[in-house]
Design a protein around this motif. Structure first.
Motif, PDB file in Angstrom:
ATOM      1  N   ILE A   1      28.426  47.302  31.718  1.00  0.00           N
ATOM      2  CA  ILE A   1      28.498  48.165  32.900  1.00  0.00           C
ATOM      3  C   ILE A   1      28.324  47.323  34.170  1.00  0.00           C
ATOM      4  O   ILE A   1      29.076  47.470  35.143  1.00  0.00           O
ATOM      5  CB  ILE A   1      27.415  49.255  32.828  1.00  0.00           C
ATOM      6  N   LEU A   2      27.350  46.418  34.123  1.00  0.00           N
ATOM      7  CA  LEU A   2      27.090  45.617  35.314  1.00  0.00           C
ATOM      8  C   LEU A   2      28.274  44.721  35.660  1.00  0.00           C
ATOM      9  O   LEU A   2      28.662  44.623  36.830  1.00  0.00           O
ATOM     10  CB  LEU A   2      25.837  44.773  35.095  1.00  0.00           C
ATOM     11  N   ILE A   3      28.831  44.072  34.633  1.00  0.00           N
ATOM     12  CA  ILE A   3      29.964  43.183  34.893  1.00  0.00           C
ATOM     13  C   ILE A   3      31.094  43.948  35.569  1.00  0.00           C
ATOM     14  O   ILE A   3      31.662  43.501  36.578  1.00  0.00           O
ATOM     15  CB  ILE A   3      30.485  42.582  33.576  1.00  0.00           C
ATOM     16  N   LEU A   4      31.360  45.136  35.018  1.00  0.00           N
ATOM     17  CA  LEU A   4      32.483  45.892  35.565  1.00  0.00           C
ATOM     18  C   LEU A   4      32.217  46.297  36.997  1.00  0.00           C
ATOM     19  O   LEU A   4      33.080  46.175  37.872  1.00  0.00           O
ATOM     20  CB  LEU A   4      32.757  47.118  34.699  1.00  0.00           C
ATOM     21  N   PHE A   5      30.992  46.789  37.257  1.00  0.00           N
ATOM     22  CA  PHE A   5      30.684  47.197  38.636  1.00  0.00           C
ATOM     23  C   PHE A   5      30.755  46.001  39.576  1.00  0.00           C
ATOM     24  O   PHE A   5      31.379  46.060  40.632  1.00  0.00           O
ATOM     25  CB  PHE A   5      29.295  47.831  38.708  1.00  0.00           C
ATOM     26  N   LEU A   6      30.107  44.913  39.151  1.00  0.00           N
ATOM     27  CA  LEU A   6      30.062  43.753  40.036  1.00  0.00           C
ATOM     28  C   LEU A   6      31.463  43.237  40.344  1.00  0.00           C
ATOM     29  O   LEU A   6      31.824  43.027  41.503  1.00  0.00           O
ATOM     30  CB  LEU A   6      29.233  42.637  39.396  1.00  0.00           C
ATOM     31  N   SER A   7      32.255  43.092  39.264  1.00  0.00           N
ATOM     32  CA  SER A   7      33.585  42.530  39.502  1.00  0.00           C
ATOM     33  C   SER A   7      34.399  43.465  40.382  1.00  0.00           C
ATOM     34  O   SER A   7      35.138  43.013  41.259  1.00  0.00           O
ATOM     35  CB  SER A   7      34.294  42.274  38.185  1.00  0.00           C
ATOM     36  N   SER A   8      34.234  44.787  40.187  1.00  0.00           N
ATOM     37  CA  SER A   8      35.072  45.673  40.985  1.00  0.00           C
ATOM     38  C   SER A   8      34.621  45.676  42.439  1.00  0.00           C
ATOM     39  O   SER A   8      35.447  45.842  43.333  1.00  0.00           O
ATOM     40  CB  SER A   8      35.096  47.081  40.398  1.00  0.00           C
TER      41      SER A   8
ATOM     42  N   MET B   1      33.518  43.078  43.911  1.00  0.00           N
ATOM     43  CA  MET B   1      33.941  41.804  44.483  1.00  0.00           C
ATOM     44  C   MET B   1      35.403  41.855  44.939  1.00  0.00           C
ATOM     45  O   MET B   1      35.813  41.115  45.837  1.00  0.00           O
ATOM     46  CB  MET B   1      33.787  40.680  43.457  1.00  0.00           C
ATOM     47  N   MET B   2      36.163  42.734  44.277  1.00  0.00           N
ATOM     48  CA  MET B   2      37.610  42.703  44.525  1.00  0.00           C
ATOM     49  C   MET B   2      38.005  42.900  45.980  1.00  0.00           C
ATOM     50  O   MET B   2      38.874  42.170  46.479  1.00  0.00           O
ATOM     51  CB  MET B   2      38.307  43.735  43.651  1.00  0.00           C
ATOM     52  N   PRO B   3      37.412  43.899  46.706  1.00  0.00           N
ATOM     53  CA  PRO B   3      37.869  44.073  48.090  1.00  0.00           C
ATOM     54  C   PRO B   3      37.641  42.840  48.951  1.00  0.00           C
ATOM     55  O   PRO B   3      38.312  42.648  49.956  1.00  0.00           O
ATOM     56  CB  PRO B   3      37.015  45.243  48.593  1.00  0.00           C
ATOM     57  N   VAL B   4      36.687  41.979  48.515  1.00  0.00           N
ATOM     58  CA  VAL B   4      36.388  40.791  49.310  1.00  0.00           C
ATOM     59  C   VAL B   4      37.474  39.740  49.139  1.00  0.00           C
ATOM     60  O   VAL B   4      37.778  38.979  50.048  1.00  0.00           O
ATOM     61  CB  VAL B   4      35.021  40.220  48.898  1.00  0.00           C
ATOM     62  N   LEU B   5      38.057  39.723  47.922  1.00  0.00           N
ATOM     63  CA  LEU B   5      39.067  38.690  47.655  1.00  0.00           C
ATOM     64  C   LEU B   5      40.298  38.902  48.533  1.00  0.00           C
ATOM     65  O   LEU B   5      40.630  40.023  48.906  1.00  0.00           O
ATOM     66  CB  LEU B   5      39.474  38.738  46.182  1.00  0.00           C
ATOM     67  N   LYS B   6      40.943  37.798  48.813  1.00  0.00           N
ATOM     68  CA  LYS B   6      42.058  37.901  49.758  1.00  0.00           C
ATOM     69  C   LYS B   6      43.383  38.179  49.043  1.00  0.00           C
ATOM     70  O   LYS B   6      44.227  38.897  49.538  1.00  0.00           O
ATOM     71  CB  LYS B   6      42.182  36.599  50.548  1.00  0.00           C
TER      72      LYS B   6
ATOM     73  N   VAL C   1      42.802  39.352  42.476  1.00  0.00           N
ATOM     74  CA  VAL C   1      42.207  40.632  42.105  1.00  0.00           C
ATOM     75  C   VAL C   1      42.671  41.039  40.716  1.00  0.00           C
ATOM     76  O   VAL C   1      41.875  41.436  39.858  1.00  0.00           O
ATOM     77  CB  VAL C   1      42.599  41.708  43.134  1.00  0.00           C
ATOM     78  N   LYS C   2      43.979  40.902  40.504  1.00  0.00           N
ATOM     79  CA  LYS C   2      44.517  41.309  39.209  1.00  0.00           C
ATOM     80  C   LYS C   2      43.840  40.539  38.084  1.00  0.00           C
ATOM     81  O   LYS C   2      43.392  41.127  37.081  1.00  0.00           O
ATOM     82  CB  LYS C   2      46.019  41.060  39.172  1.00  0.00           C
ATOM     83  N   TRP C   3      43.771  39.213  38.262  1.00  0.00           N
ATOM     84  CA  TRP C   3      43.212  38.431  37.157  1.00  0.00           C
ATOM     85  C   TRP C   3      41.723  38.664  36.996  1.00  0.00           C
ATOM     86  O   TRP C   3      41.213  38.683  35.873  1.00  0.00           O
ATOM     87  CB  TRP C   3      43.529  36.941  37.348  1.00  0.00           C
ATOM     88  N   LEU C   4      41.021  38.873  38.105  1.00  0.00           N
ATOM     89  CA  LEU C   4      39.589  39.183  37.987  1.00  0.00           C
ATOM     90  C   LEU C   4      39.411  40.466  37.200  1.00  0.00           C
ATOM     91  O   LEU C   4      38.571  40.542  36.288  1.00  0.00           O
ATOM     92  CB  LEU C   4      38.986  39.323  39.393  1.00  0.00           C
ATOM     93  N   SER C   5      40.230  41.458  37.543  1.00  0.00           N
ATOM     94  CA  SER C   5      40.121  42.741  36.849  1.00  0.00           C
ATOM     95  C   SER C   5      40.357  42.564  35.357  1.00  0.00           C
ATOM     96  O   SER C   5      39.542  42.977  34.525  1.00  0.00           O
ATOM     97  CB  SER C   5      41.131  43.702  37.455  1.00  0.00           C
ATOM     98  N   LEU C   6      41.465  41.891  35.031  1.00  0.00           N
ATOM     99  CA  LEU C   6      41.789  41.756  33.604  1.00  0.00           C
ATOM    100  C   LEU C   6      40.726  40.926  32.885  1.00  0.00           C
ATOM    101  O   LEU C   6      40.277  41.293  31.797  1.00  0.00           O
ATOM    102  CB  LEU C   6      43.163  41.111  33.442  1.00  0.00           C
ATOM    103  N   SER C   7      40.291  39.829  33.523  1.00  0.00           N
ATOM    104  CA  SER C   7      39.362  38.971  32.783  1.00  0.00           C
ATOM    105  C   SER C   7      38.022  39.661  32.606  1.00  0.00           C
ATOM    106  O   SER C   7      37.395  39.538  31.548  1.00  0.00           O
ATOM    107  CB  SER C   7      39.210  37.625  33.484  1.00  0.00           C
ATOM    108  N   SER C   8      37.588  40.444  33.609  1.00  0.00           N
ATOM    109  CA  SER C   8      36.305  41.125  33.412  1.00  0.00           C
ATOM    110  C   SER C   8      36.418  42.152  32.292  1.00  0.00           C
ATOM    111  O   SER C   8      35.506  42.280  31.460  1.00  0.00           O
ATOM    112  CB  SER C   8      35.845  41.774  34.709  1.00  0.00           C
TER     113      SER C   8
ATOM    114  N   CYS D   1      39.680  51.196  39.328  1.00  0.00           N
ATOM    115  CA  CYS D   1      39.798  51.142  37.868  1.00  0.00           C
ATOM    116  C   CYS D   1      38.526  50.573  37.263  1.00  0.00           C
ATOM    117  O   CYS D   1      38.006  51.101  36.276  1.00  0.00           O
ATOM    118  CB  CYS D   1      40.979  50.269  37.460  1.00  0.00           C
ATOM    119  N   GLY D   2      38.035  49.495  37.854  1.00  0.00           N
ATOM    120  CA  GLY D   2      36.810  48.903  37.333  1.00  0.00           C
ATOM    121  C   GLY D   2      35.647  49.866  37.394  1.00  0.00           C
ATOM    122  O   GLY D   2      34.911  50.054  36.416  1.00  0.00           O
ATOM    123  N   MET D   3      35.500  50.547  38.552  1.00  0.00           N
ATOM    124  CA  MET D   3      34.424  51.531  38.686  1.00  0.00           C
ATOM    125  C   MET D   3      34.573  52.640  37.669  1.00  0.00           C
ATOM    126  O   MET D   3      33.592  53.089  37.057  1.00  0.00           O
ATOM    127  CB  MET D   3      34.489  52.157  40.077  1.00  0.00           C
ATOM    128  N   LEU D   4      35.813  53.082  37.519  1.00  0.00           N
ATOM    129  CA  LEU D   4      36.062  54.188  36.601  1.00  0.00           C
ATOM    130  C   LEU D   4      35.633  53.801  35.197  1.00  0.00           C
ATOM    131  O   LEU D   4      34.875  54.521  34.536  1.00  0.00           O
ATOM    132  CB  LEU D   4      37.555  54.532  36.622  1.00  0.00           C
TER     133      LEU D   4
END
Lengths: 492, 120, 484
Positions: A12-19, A21-26, A31-38, A118-121
């Motif tokens: 749960i934490l990984i998913l929340f944290l990674s999601s 982080m996404m708005p910060v990435l440029k 973002v796509k790869w962070l989402s998939l890898s998490s 998606c990550g939050m969901l």
């Protein structure tokens, strides 16, 4: 392996944290790869969790330093372990598929938000799944409804906003009812931890018969709205039709299922099946499920829009699941859980396919889908697998579901309901097969079509191929998974 | 009747819940719907907090003479409702944001008119 | 070498997949390959009988229901031989016939695949395996039915699917109901259900009726027969196969399996199921004949005739004695041979002249004497006049009826035989005695050898089986002894 006990929380934490982080990435690609890898990391952790559960049995995990009634708890049994593997792996496949379709369906500036949502969901759905605290579940429910609504409106078209508003209103209505149900339970037991509520309920069940009926009724309707149980499914067709295809796939295969799993938890763990059997609620669920099985299919039959048809088919399939729960016996519950898995596989594949088709044909109309079997043979091949599974042809997952439902019906001595099962699977055949027929056969349909001319790249097709493979695998050797489900049901 | 009066908190919250529920269901105006949703949530908060309140006892903030476990009300529901309020606020905010979007796209916030305009 | 059983089932299916991928340069090369696949498959069937030491094979067993199990018993041998032989004849016939239908690639792909699936049904060793192939049969025959791709064909195709899936769903419900009684469902000589008590009687009747109606859809039991006459839009080789072996006979075969190898004759007798299914069968026989009489289209007339003849076979099955079962199985074989001949003849007429209705074929007997001669012999056989094979099977059916002291069935048989004569004889008369106003046409134009040879061979078989029925009869009698 002792560390594995921490994995569910970690997921749960990984998913929340990674999601977050996404708005910060440029860059969108990052973002796509962070989402998939998490999510892939979570798949691995889920598998390890299942291994841990198989070694040590179900366990309670204390979040923070307080003991149970005060502190929060996660409970991870077989059911949670299996389901979290299913949730994460299907989410990973859908995310992979969305890499190829998101650019087409979602505006560039919203794509990052989409993956955040998606990550939050996914995190909140897994929260609902793991949590052993009913109020915590409520918080996760609210979170998931906002995120789910978000992935519907992310497309930012007129219809999406409309569907999103409809979904949000009905969904918050549902959460309101659930919260009221929790309030009633709290008022008679003074606890929010599922295990403790159950202990108290066993003591006071005779005193508060009516309160129990009201409370379970509120849960049924509340979660029923959220998981599109038949008469309160009205938000679903719009939301599923207009949402981007990868969102529809997530909504239909995972979001609805999380609420149903919570409902199962409420019936079997909060109330306990003995208490529930003294209340008239299950009968209503059974009938609603049966009616949904038939009417969902009939409505699907009337649709002209491909995604809307698949959405109504979801209503019918959710009917099956509630039907299984409503039977109130172990076999019924097992059938329902198995169907949760097989339907999640099939429906996510179907929505992804619908997305591919719409992207290439530029039309949602079923009548325009003629001859695409020639143009998109692989996509339609997977569609055939899914459709055959839905109809219940042996060697596909859907057959095993239907078979289990049939056994459960006979076990509960309500043989007449077999007619409902038969009728419903025939109706499934009626709306899926014509699409296949028109796609592959017929002189007018196949004239001037160029073989493979509209197929997507193999990378984009990988998720649906994996899903098709999983459907066939579940159809051929369901033994392992059924055993796991039997174990999970026996220590719910 | 008497039971309703003795448990006036619960009675009130159920009445409020009904009002909120119906407002949410029958009104066409989206803002009114959102207000209904809020009334509904508030009623539940009231219900919960009423469950935690025990008359003639103090808030559980321990000051000079400690009055023992019996001296304070149950703090758990209050704490929970804080979470509940946060959740309700965020849903409301989201719903309002969507309403603005709806107004931009359709030029109205009456649900029946929006549905008539359909998804062209 | 138990895996030998698998080859006749998988080989054609693999070959079909290959056909779909390979593009043949010429028609002749494809024909040669197809023919050799089908003939090799026949040899494989023989090989399986000869060399499979223990003729059974557990292929996959993942749980108590998903259990794919093949077993070759005498009934299976009978059916698979029938299927393989008729398939060879049809293959040669279609090489010629399909020239004018077009899209031969798709045709021969599914044609070959259907052979494998049908053999799968013949060799299925338990209820589930049979159900599995039964569903697959619907799927592989569907493209054959809608072969022409016209709007009408598509509609008929949908009808065919609806009926078939309805039947399969009932069968599945039946399997589920049986499954709860907990026995295993490999086919066994006297049935696997041994006890009937008062409690389970109602359930057993219900289950049997589910199976009867479910498989009855494929066997075209009235009132679920409507798909069969409509399916006549398919090319003639398809119709003849559907009628003679592939689909309707599979329905009958499955019904035999359920009746004698799952329930067991004794159980069926105890639960008096004849009162429930008997009326349906009688309706089927009579209605089929009467409706056949009203058809102008030759293929449709033959289709309704099939419905009625299938009624005979089912009647033989449900009378539950050795004579009737012998008659039924005999008629299963005979009707297959006769009907395929009749269809081939009608197809030949259509192919050569394009004529489809009775009015059109006046005097055709003079133009195509061999074809119509064969037609007449087959028709006579279907009516049941000695020395043809139709007589033999009907004789045993009648014996079976008398054996049960149910003369009513014998009367029905006779009435229907009269009706059969009434709808077949006019065709022969119109063909050979066109009347006064007939102007003799061009010349003799019997079809090419590819079509004519199968017809003649099959007609010879019709007569041979009539003169020397013992070849098959003794074998069938052994089967009958094994199950009753």
């Amino acid at each position: 392996m002792a560390a594995a006990a921490n994995f569910p929380l970690l997921i749960i934490l990984i998913l929340f944290l990674s999601s977050f982080m996404m708005p910060v990435l440029k860059r969108v690609k990052a973002v796509k790869w962070l989402s998939l890898s998490s999510i892939l990391l979570c798949v691995v952790l889920s598998v390890l969790t299942l291994a841990y559960v198989q070694q040590n049995g179900a366990f309670l995990y204390k979040v923070g330093h307080f003991e149970a009634p005060w502190g929060n708890e996660l409970k991870i049994g077989y059911l949670e372990a299996i389901m979290s593997i299913m949730f994460t792996s299907i989410a990973a496949l859908i995310t992979w598929a969305s890499f190829f379709s998101a650019d087409y369906e979602i505006k560039e500036k919203n794509i990052m938000l989409y993956y955040t949502l998606c990550g939050m969901l996914l995190a909140s759905l897994l929260g609902i799944l793991y949590s052993n605290d009913i109020f915590n579940c409520f918080v996760f429910i609210e979170l998931s409804s906002i995120a789910a609504c978000g992935i519907v409106v992310v497309k930012d078209k007129k219809e999406n906003i409309k569907a999103g508003v409809k979904y949000l209103i009905l969904s918050s209505l549902g959460s309101g009812l659930v919260l009221m149900g929790i309030a009633f339970l709290y008022s008679i037991t003074g606890n929010l931890n599922i295990g403790f509520i159950h202990q108290e309920l066993v003591k006071v069940k005779d005193l508060y018969h009516n309160t129990l009926i009201i409370s379970l009724g509120l849960f049924t309707v509340g979660l029923g709205v959220k998981s599109a149980m038949f008469p309160v499914h009205i938000w679903l067709p719009d939301a599923h039709t207009y949402a981007p295809s990868s969102s529809s796939a997530l909504l239909s295969s995972l979001v609805l299922k999380a609420y149903i799993l919570l409902y199962i938890k409420i019936i079997y763990r909060v109330f306990g099946i003995e208490i529930v059997k003294t209340l008239p609620i299950l009968e209503i669920v059974l009938v609603m499920g049966a009616v949904g099985m038939i009417f969902g299919s009939i409505l699907a039959l009337l649709q002209k829009d491909l995604k809307r048809m698949i959405a109504y088919s979801s209503v019918a399939q959710i009917g099956y699941i509630f039907f299984g729960i409503g039977l109130g016996n172990i076999l019924g519950l097992m059938a329902a859980i198995f169907h949760i898995i097989s339907h999640a596989l099939t429906k996510s594949a179907l929505f992804l396919i619908a997305g591919n088709i719409i992207e290439r044909i530029h039309s949602k109309e079923i009548s325009r889908l003629k001859g695409i079997g020639i143009e998109m043979p692989i996509t339609l091949g997977v569609f055939v697998v899914c459709a055959l599974s839905m109809v219940g042809i042996p060697l596909f997952a859907g057959f095993n579901s239907k078979w289990n439902f049939a056994l459960a019906i006979i076990d509960s001595n309500r043989i007449l309901f077999i007619a409902v099962l038969v009728a419903s699977s025939l109706l499934n055949a009626l709306y899926y097969l014509p699409i296949i027929i028109n796609a592959y056969f017929g002189e007018e349909n196949t004239k001037d079509r160029v073989y493979m001319s509209k197929e997507k790249s193999l990378g984009a097709l990988l998720p649906i191929l994996i899903l098709a493979f999983a459907i066939i695998y579940l159809g051929i050797s369901s033994n392992g998974i059924i055993d796991l489900i039997a174990k999970s049901v026996s220590n719910l | 009747m008497e039971r309703l009066i003795t448990n006036y908190y619960e009675t009130a919250s159920i009445i409020l819940f009904g009002i909120g529920f119906m407002t949410l269901l029958i009104h066409n105006n989206l803002i009114k719907k959102i207000i209904g949703m809020n009334i509904m949530d508030t009623s539940i908060f009231l219900f919960f907090i009423a469950k935690g309140y025990i008359s003639a006892k103090e808030a559980p903030i321990i000051r000079a003479p400690y009055m023992g476990v019996e001296g304070y009300i149950n703090p758990v529901p209050t704490a929970l409702m804080l979470t509940g309020i946060v959740v309700a606020v965020s849903v409301t905010a989201f719903a309002l944001a969507l309403t603005i979007k709806i107004y931009e796209k359709y030029g109205t916030i009456e649900l029946n008119e929006i549905l008539e305009k359909g998804g062209d | 070498m138990n895996t030998l059983i698998l080859f006749p089932v998988l080989f054609p299916i693999t070959a079909a997949v290959a056909f779909n991928l390979i593009t043949f340069k010429t028609r002749a090369s494809r024909n040669i390959v197809t023919a050799s696949v089908i003939i090799v498959n026949f040899l494989l069937v023989l090989l399986a009988f000869r060399f499979a030491a223990i003729p059974e094979l557990q292929l996959v067993k993942t749980n108590s229901i998903l259990d794919i199990y093949f077993k070759v018993d005498k009934l299976g041998i009978l059916f698979s031989l029938l299927v393989s032989l008729l398939w060879i004849c049809t293959a040669f016939y279609s090489f010629e016939y399909m020239k004018h239908e077009g899209r031969e690639k798709s045709f021969f792909t599914f044609f070959t695949a259907t052979l494998g699936v049908t053999l799968g049904i013949a060799f299925a060793g338990n209820l589930f395996t049979m159900y599995l192939f039964y569903e697959f049969l619907t799927l592989v025959t569907f493209p054959l039915v809608i072969h022409s791709g016209s709007e009408e064909a598509m509609q008929v195709g949908r009808k065919y699917l609806k009926y078939s899936f309805f039947g399969a769903a009932l069968v599945l419900a039946g399997i589920a109901l049986l499954y709860m009684s907990g026995s295993n469902f490999s086919f066994t000589g006297y049935g696997v259900i041994n006890t009937v008590d008062v409690k389970s009687r109602g359930l057993l009747i219900f289950t049997y009726c589910l199976f009867f109606v479910g498989f009855g859809v494929k066997a075209a039991v009235v009132p679920l027969h409507a798909w069969l006459p409509s399916a006549m839009v398919a090319p003639t080789p398809v119709s003849s196969l559907l009628h003679a072996v592939a689909v309707v006979k599979v329905g009958i075969f499955a019904l035999t399996r359920v009746t004698y190898y799952i329930f067991g004759a004794q159980v069926i007798k105890t639960i008096d199921s004849i009162y429930f299914v008997g009326p349906l069968v009688v309706f089927t026989i009579l209605l089929g004949s009467i409706l056949a009489y009203h058809q102008d289209n030759l293929k449709k007339r033959l289709a309704y005739s099939t419905i009625s003849q299938l009624g005979y076979i089912i009647l033989g099955l449900i009378l539950l004695n050795r004579d009737s079962l012998t008659g039924a199985l005999m008629h299963l074989v005979n009707h297959a041979v006769i009907k395929i001949t009749l269809f081939f003849c009608v197809g030949a007429v259509m192919y050569m002249t394009g004529k489809k209705t009775i009015q059109e074929i006046k005097g055709i007997g003079k133009e195509m004497p061999i074809t119509m001669g064969c037609f007449s012999i087959a028709a006579i056989s279907l009516i049941g006049i000695p020395p043809t094979n139709g007589f033999v099977s009907k004789w045993y059916l009648a014996l079976g009826g008398l054996h049960e002291n149910r003369a009513i069935f014998v009367i029905i048989l006779l009435t229907s035989a009269l009706l059969t004569a009434a709808y077949l004889i006019p065709i022969i008369i119109t063909a050979f005695f066109p009347g006064e106003d007939y102007r003799p046409s061009v010349s003799r134009r019997d079809p090419p050898a590819n079509m004519l040879v199968p017809i003649v061979i099959l007609t010879a078989v019709v007569v041979l089986l009539g003169l020397f029925p013992n070849l098959v009869l003794n074998f069938i009698k052994v089967i009958a002894v094994e199950v009753i």
